[in-house]
Design an enzyme around this catalytic site. Structure first.
Site, PDB file in Angstrom:
ATOM      1  N   SER A 202      -2.482  -6.871  -0.759  1.00 12.06           N
ATOM      2  CA  SER A 202      -2.027  -6.616  -2.189  1.00 12.06           C
ATOM      3  C   SER A 202      -2.221  -5.787  -3.638  1.00 12.06           C
ATOM      4  O   SER A 202      -1.354  -5.565  -4.226  1.00 12.06           O
ATOM      5  CB  SER A 202      -2.419  -7.781  -2.799  1.00 12.06           C
ATOM      6  OG  SER A 202      -2.478  -9.103  -1.955  1.00 12.06           O
ATOM      7  N   HIS A 249      -5.163  -7.605  -7.136  1.00  9.66           N
ATOM      8  CA  HIS A 249      -4.307  -8.076  -8.247  1.00  9.66           C
ATOM      9  C   HIS A 249      -4.289  -7.416  -8.917  1.00  9.66           C
ATOM     10  O   HIS A 249      -3.217  -6.621  -9.336  1.00  9.66           O
ATOM     11  CB  HIS A 249      -3.845  -9.494  -8.020  1.00  9.66           C
ATOM     12  CG  HIS A 249      -3.269  -9.427  -6.837  1.00  9.66           C
ATOM     13  ND1 HIS A 249      -3.216 -10.651  -6.740  1.00  9.66           N
ATOM     14  CD2 HIS A 249      -3.921  -9.270  -5.402  1.00  9.66           C
ATOM     15  CE1 HIS A 249      -2.897 -11.857  -5.686  1.00  9.66           C
ATOM     16  NE2 HIS A 249      -3.558 -10.083  -4.633  1.00  9.66           N
TER      17      HIS A 249
END
Length: 298
Positions: A202, A249
């Protein structure tokens, strides 16, 4: 996005023109030679603006002579026959590693996931980054916690990574991917509890999101779709019930924006120096964050 049913008449009825080589893609950019609309995959960097592949071939004859100009992407990379090759390879590696996880079990994941400090001696040889296993910052990018996790990440990588690879070229795209992923790992290592295990692609994919936003802004595309995508993903990221590493993230997103900006805005005469120099600066910051956190945990 609506599919084009015809050629000229359907295109005229649209609010935005479509790429003449890819009728399912709306675009606001036109070839500076023939004035036909072209998408990022078809854009070849020219001295002024962008040209389509047909005009580039026409201007350079066969394209193989000693005086022929070499086609370049918007970021200065080489135009290739398969503009999604690296994206396919990255997806293949992630899927292959996931199959190994399924066959070997948790013992495999425990040895390669991102852990600041080993939280239990349940497996011989398992230590954290603070104990010197720095490879975890990289290997954790190719591990996933389940079917939904890898399915969502790989679909995102295909949708966002393919067009970026076409627009940046292979070397720049690969640099963006790994710089973003390592930045996400470094911020997670710095801010997350040291005994938390983290894994997933991610961070790198959020870097691709950030670079996509920069690219769309550079090409004067409608920013609303990518902004909506980022907002939705950030809502999930900061939802406590989702158990998502927001640090990875955000680290990947920031690195992707910074690196992506350098890729598409670097001056032509110093393009490679600015682009790869920015990657080096981001990686230097990654190293600094890792050293600071290691000193704290030691």
């Amino acid at each position: 996005m609506d599919q084009a049913a015809g050629s000229g008449s359907t295109q005229d009825a649209r609010s935005a023109p479509v790429c003449y080589r890819h009728p399912d893609r709306e675009t606001g950019v036109r070839c500076t030679r023939c004035d036909r609309p072209i998408c990022p995959e078809c854009m070849v960097s020219a001295s002024v603006g962008f040209q389509c592949p047909e005009c580039v071939r026409g201007a350079s004859g066969t394209g193989h002579g000693p005086g022929a100009s070499r086609p370049r992407t918007i970021a200065g990379g080489s135009v290739t026959a398969d503009p999604r090759l690296l994206t396919k390879i990255l997806i293949g590696i992630n899927l292959a590693v996931f199959l190994v996880q399924l066959s070997v079990g948790d013992r495999f994941s425990h040895r390669f996931e991102l852990i600041g400090q080993a939280y239990t001696p349940y497996l011989d040889g398992v230590q954290g980054v603070a104990e010197g296993q720095y490879y975890r910052l990289l290997t954790s990018m190719f591990l996933h916690s389940g079917y939904l996790h890898i399915a969502f990440n790989m679909l995102s990588l295909w949708w966002v990574g393919g067009p970026l690879e076409a627009a940046f070229g292979r070397a720049r795209y690969l640099a963006l991917y790994f710089v973003s992923g390592l930045a996400g790992s470094a911020l997670a290592y710095l801010l997350a509890p040291p005994n938390t295990a983290m894994l997933g692609a991610s961070g790198a994919i959020f870097g691709l999101f950030g670079a996509t936003a920069v690219l769309m802004r550079r090409l004067n595309y409608d920013m609303r779709p990518v902004i909506a995508l980022l907002v939705v993903n950030l809502i999930f990221t900061f939802n406590p019930s989702m158990d998502i590493s927001w640090e990875a993230h955000i680290g990947g997103l920031v690195a992707g924006v910074v690196t992506g900006y350098a890729m598409v805005h670097a001056p032509r005469e110093k393009r490679s120096l600015v682009q790869y120099g920015t990657c080096a600066v981001v990686l230097a910051l990654v190293v600094a964050l890792v050293l600071v956190r290691t000193a704290q945990l030691s």
